[in-house]
Write an enzyme that holds these catalytic residues in place. Structure first.
Site, PDB file in Angstrom:
ATOM      1  N   ARG A   1       0.842  -1.200   0.000  1.00 35.71           N
ATOM      2  CA  ARG A   1       0.000   0.000   0.000  1.00 35.71           C
ATOM      3  C   ARG A   1       0.868   1.237   0.000  1.00 35.71           C
ATOM      4  NH1 ARG A   1      -5.350  -1.369   3.103  1.00 35.71           N
ATOM      5  NH2 ARG A   1      -6.112  -2.519   1.336  1.00 35.71           N
TER       6      ARG A   1
ATOM      7  N   GLN B   1      -0.594   2.260  -6.219  1.00 37.78           N
ATOM      8  CA  GLN B   1      -2.052   2.462  -6.214  1.00 37.78           C
ATOM      9  C   GLN B   1      -2.703   2.060  -7.536  1.00 37.78           C
ATOM     10  OE1 GLN B   1      -2.812   6.447  -4.867  1.00 37.78           O
ATOM     11  NE2 GLN B   1      -3.160   5.783  -2.766  1.00 37.78           N
TER      12      GLN B   1
ATOM     13  N   ASP C   1      -3.388  -1.723  -7.837  1.00 35.73           N
ATOM     14  CA  ASP C   1      -4.010  -2.364  -6.687  1.00 35.73           C
ATOM     15  C   ASP C   1      -5.368  -2.981  -7.051  1.00 35.73           C
ATOM     16  OD1 ASP C   1      -5.039  -3.097  -4.290  1.00 35.73           O
ATOM     17  OD2 ASP C   1      -4.611  -1.224  -3.267  1.00 35.73           O
TER      18      ASP C   1
ATOM     19  N   SER D   1      -8.226  -2.985  -4.324  1.00 28.53           N
ATOM     20  CA  SER D   1      -8.992  -1.735  -4.236  1.00 28.53           C
ATOM     21  C   SER D   1      -9.977  -1.622  -5.390  1.00 28.53           C
ATOM     22  CB  SER D   1      -8.053  -0.515  -4.254  1.00 28.53           C
ATOM     23  OG  SER D   1      -7.325  -0.457  -3.062  1.00 28.53           O
TER      24      SER D   1
ATOM     25  N   TYR E   1      -3.979  -1.478   7.055  1.00 30.82           N
ATOM     26  CA  TYR E   1      -5.029  -2.459   7.346  1.00 30.82           C
ATOM     27  C   TYR E   1      -5.401  -2.413   8.829  1.00 30.82           C
ATOM     28  CZ  TYR E   1      -4.426  -4.887   2.872  1.00 30.82           C
ATOM     29  OH  TYR E   1      -4.397  -5.203   1.536  1.00 30.82           O
TER      30      TYR E   1
END
Ligand SMILES: NC(=O)c1ccc[n+]([C@@H]2O[C@H](COP(=O)([O-])OP(=O)(O)OC[C@H]3O[C@@H](n4cnc5c(N)ncnc54)[C@H](O)[C@@H]3O)[C@@H](O)[C@H]2O)c1
Length: 389
Positions: free
Chosen positions: A128, A133, A136, A139, A235
């Site tokens: 992360r 990003q 990912d 996500s 998390y």
């Protein structure tokens, strides 16, 4: 090098790993794309759409595995616990495999994948960090699940979501509660707000309060000590049972007042915490609905049954799994873009270049040369961190 796309084999799975629009970008990297005929049809992409962008069709799954240097899948063996094992004999030593592999799911299965000699990258292990990003996939899929959960809730409750002022009087807006405001939860808040509901949300990570409020949600404050709620990766950390007990007591009132509850609370590698008990379900008005996005991980609601809808005292508890697959066109598009960005990093001069000094490559690499090589996964399974060779 050849990138291969087999048809997804998990029963009911409608996504596909690569969509036609990413093929030109892969070609720029020096990669050729082969696709099992019909692999994109369920997602809304014709074979001819792939061919127009320069992909080659092959007739069978076995052809894809036999010819591809890099196999891309959505649900590989590991995350596909129904039909995934049939792929193992097709893996070739040194072949690269990228997809959802559920690395913290079962040591036996991950060991079996390792023993095949395949070099696998698990998209779930994407670090992360800002640079990762755009790669990912978790996500991307969570975004879709959060959106779809609200549509399911809106289609199930016997009420309208928005406030309406009509000649027949004023309709009050539906009250939606979102428990767990990570990627899926935040998308659920945004979607429910767009439909006009009054939205409250709770997360044990206090850091999300501002995000909830910026989407027009009310942050439910519980008088609970949550100092140690988040790990370095962003998390949630698992809490002890007495914490969850207190949480349930405090959430009871707001659950009872809600027309729809969407639960998304999970902790990596652990069973989902039970946050809504049967008693709390009983206290909701008949016709209310709970959509439990944690169903696959055991559920946040005590009565949830994965893949089923359960009715308790007129309250419907929906244990949807794999919701991302129910919006396959865009789920596949987002996933394909995530994979393409990852491949752009992984492939140098037309070849897979496993640079262990790159955090993204190192942390997603799961198996290589017959071993589980990922440090986080080895620690999780209490294996010595040093690999044997
Ligand atoms: N590349 C990046 O920087 C990156 C990528 C993805 C996510 N993130 C961030 O990481 C965070 C979590 O993301 P996620 O959606 O993948 O998480 P997730 O799917 O692991 O969990 C869902 C949510 O449930 C919450 N939760 C867990 N136990 C709970 C409990 N007992 N009660 C209430 N809530 C509980 C978690 O805090 C989390 O917000 C988010 O803030 C997200 O923005 C960052």
């Amino acid at each position: 090098m050849i990138v291969g796309v087999p048809k997804e084999s998990f029963p009911g799975e409608r996504r596909v790993a690569l969509v036609p629009m990413v093929i030109p970008n892969l070609k720029k990297l020096g990669l050729e794309v082969i696709l099992e005929a019909g692999a994109g049809v369920e997602s809304g992409y014709r074979d001819s759409d792939y061919e127009e962008k320069g992909a080659k069709l092959v007739p069978t799954r076995a052809d894809v595995f036999a010819q591809a240097d890099i196999v891309t899948q959505v649900l590989c063996y590991g995350s596909n616990d129904r039909t995934g094992r049939a792929d193992v004999p097709l893996y070739r030593r040194g072949q690269n495999l990228i997809g959802f592999l559920r690395p913290l799911g079962s040591k036996e299965i991950v060991s079996e994948i390792a023993a095949s000699g395949v070099t696998s990258f698990a998209v779930e292990l994407m670090p992360r960090i800002t640079r990762a990003q755009s790669m990912d996939a978790l996500s991307s899929m969570a975004t879709i699940c959060g959106y779809k959960a609200v549509l399911i809730a809106a289609g199930t409750v016997p009420r309208l979501f928005p406030m309406m002022t009509t000649a027949a009087g004023t309709i009050t807006p539906a009250r939606v509660l979102v428990i767990g405001a990570g990627v899926a939860g935040l998308q659920a808040i945004a979607t429910a707000r767009r439909l006009g509901a009054v939205v409250s949300a709770y997360d044990l990570r206090p850091a999300v309060k501002e995000q909830i409020q910026s989407l027009g949600g009310r942050f439910v404050e519980l008088p609970l000590e949550t100092k140690d709620a988040q790990d370095a990766g962003g998390y949630a950390k698992a809490q002890d049972e007495s914490f969850y007990q207190k949480q349930r007591e405090l959430l009871a009132k707001v659950v009872a007042e809600s027309d729809a509850v969407i639960t998304t609370a999970v902790v990596p590698g652990k069973k989902a915490p039970v946050l809504v008990t049967k008693e709390m379900v009983n206290a909701m008005a008949p016709g209310s609905v709970i959509v439990d996005l944690a169903a696959e991980r055991g559920g946040n609601c005590e009565v949830t049954k994965a893949e089923e809808e359960v009715a308790v005292n007129g309250v419907r508890v929906i244990g949807s799994i794999n919701l991302a697959s129910s919006v396959p066109y865009h789920a596949s598009q987002m996933y394909a873009r995530n994979l393409t960005t990852f491949l752009t990093l992984l492939v140098k001069d037309g070849k897979v270049d496993i640079r262990m000094d790159d955090e993204i490559i190192r942390e997603t690499l799961l198996t290589r040369d017959g071993e589980i090589v990922n440090e986080r996964v080895r620690q999780f399974y209490q294996m010595p961190v040093e690999v044997s060779k």
